[in-house]
Scaffold this motif. Sequence first.
Motif, PDB file in Angstrom:
ATOM      1  N   ASP A 140      10.829  -2.541  -3.832  1.00  0.00           N
ATOM      2  CA  ASP A 140      11.993  -3.122  -3.173  1.00  0.00           C
ATOM      3  C   ASP A 140      11.580  -3.530  -1.754  1.00  0.00           C
ATOM      4  O   ASP A 140      11.337  -2.679  -0.902  1.00  0.00           O
ATOM      5  N   PRO A 141      11.494  -4.839  -1.490  1.00  0.00           N
ATOM      6  CA  PRO A 141      11.055  -5.306  -0.173  1.00  0.00           C
ATOM      7  C   PRO A 141      11.929  -4.810   0.980  1.00  0.00           C
ATOM      8  O   PRO A 141      11.450  -4.664   2.106  1.00  0.00           O
ATOM      9  N   ALA A 145       8.449  -1.037   5.262  1.00  0.00           N
ATOM     10  CA  ALA A 145       8.450  -1.141   6.724  1.00  0.00           C
ATOM     11  C   ALA A 145       7.177  -1.824   7.230  1.00  0.00           C
ATOM     12  O   ALA A 145       6.073  -1.367   6.956  1.00  0.00           O
ATOM     13  N   VAL A 146       7.369  -2.916   7.962  1.00  0.00           N
ATOM     14  CA  VAL A 146       6.244  -3.610   8.579  1.00  0.00           C
ATOM     15  C   VAL A 146       6.019  -2.985   9.948  1.00  0.00           C
ATOM     16  O   VAL A 146       6.881  -3.089  10.829  1.00  0.00           O
ATOM     17  N   LYS A 151      -0.363  -3.765   9.142  1.00  0.00           N
ATOM     18  CA  LYS A 151      -0.073  -2.402   8.688  1.00  0.00           C
ATOM     19  C   LYS A 151       1.349  -2.323   8.138  1.00  0.00           C
ATOM     20  O   LYS A 151       2.301  -2.616   8.849  1.00  0.00           O
ATOM     21  N   ILE A 152       1.445  -1.911   6.870  1.00  0.00           N
ATOM     22  CA  ILE A 152       2.734  -1.843   6.194  1.00  0.00           C
ATOM     23  C   ILE A 152       2.898  -0.483   5.527  1.00  0.00           C
ATOM     24  O   ILE A 152       1.966   0.026   4.908  1.00  0.00           O
ATOM     25  N   GLU A 153       4.094   0.087   5.674  1.00  0.00           N
ATOM     26  CA  GLU A 153       4.412   1.388   5.071  1.00  0.00           C
ATOM     27  C   GLU A 153       5.152   1.160   3.760  1.00  0.00           C
ATOM     28  O   GLU A 153       6.143   0.433   3.718  1.00  0.00           O
ATOM     29  N   MET A 154       4.646   1.824   2.702  1.00  0.00           N
ATOM     30  CA  MET A 154       5.280   1.757   1.383  1.00  0.00           C
ATOM     31  C   MET A 154       5.872   3.128   1.066  1.00  0.00           C
ATOM     32  O   MET A 154       5.192   4.003   0.543  1.00  0.00           O
ATOM     33  N   ALA A 158      10.805   3.023  -2.100  1.00  0.00           N
ATOM     34  CA  ALA A 158      10.738   1.590  -2.372  1.00  0.00           C
ATOM     35  C   ALA A 158      10.290   1.297  -3.802  1.00  0.00           C
ATOM     36  O   ALA A 158      10.464   0.182  -4.291  1.00  0.00           O
ATOM     37  N   VAL A 159       9.709   2.282  -4.476  1.00  0.00           N
ATOM     38  CA  VAL A 159       9.217   2.080  -5.840  1.00  0.00           C
ATOM     39  C   VAL A 159      10.394   2.087  -6.800  1.00  0.00           C
ATOM     40  O   VAL A 159      11.151   3.050  -6.874  1.00  0.00           O
ATOM     41  N   LYS A 160      10.551   0.967  -7.519  1.00  0.00           N
ATOM     42  CA  LYS A 160      11.615   0.845  -8.514  1.00  0.00           C
ATOM     43  C   LYS A 160      10.987   0.900  -9.895  1.00  0.00           C
ATOM     44  O   LYS A 160      10.101   0.108 -10.214  1.00  0.00           O
ATOM     45  N   SER A 161      11.426   1.874 -10.693  1.00  0.00           N
ATOM     46  CA  SER A 161      10.894   2.015 -12.047  1.00  0.00           C
ATOM     47  C   SER A 161      11.877   2.781 -12.918  1.00  0.00           C
ATOM     48  O   SER A 161      12.896   3.274 -12.424  1.00  0.00           O
TER      49      SER A 161
END
Length: 186
Positions: A140-141, A145-146, A151-154, A158-161
């Motif tokens: 999910d964008p 967090a940018v 550098k981007i935080e995942m 944010a994981v959709k499954s």
Amino acid sequence: MRARTMMSVAVSASVVLVACACGPDKAKEDTDAKPPRPSTSTRTDEPSVTPSASARTKKPSAKPTGDQPAPRTKEGAIQRYEQYLHALGREDIDTVCEVAAPAAKKAQDEGVGPCTSTYATVFKMISPAQKNALKTATVDPQRVAVRTPDKIEMPVAAVKSSATFTESDLGSYTLEYLKNNWYITD
């Protein structure tokens, strides 16, 4: 050992494997394989040194090369992380270790084994239902967090499954743009 800890160890271990595979010797091989540049000389008595098209072509690669960098965008980072998640679900050790190379290097430097053996253990800790869910997981964008352009935080949220993942079994990761692609670094 908690699954998150093992994942962190696995990610760190995978970094080492990729770093070893792309070390100075590999870089030298890659430069040796490139065709020489044509001479800019205006002399007409010298033969042309431009190689044929077939001599210049390499096997196609799904990974961006120095000539074709991955998008240095939030969307590019998400795509790369989804590649990692899908590979995790398929138990595709090569892709997992390639994407998580920098983090795996850190883990190996801290005494964890190489990426391949570490992730072999991680694969055993992921349930069949979770593996199946990871094969089609998306990100999910809105929850990504940018931190900086590189550098981007995942976050795990944010994981959709079809399965639910927590910090303890999947965790959150940092991706950084290095060498024309996104890699898990933490």
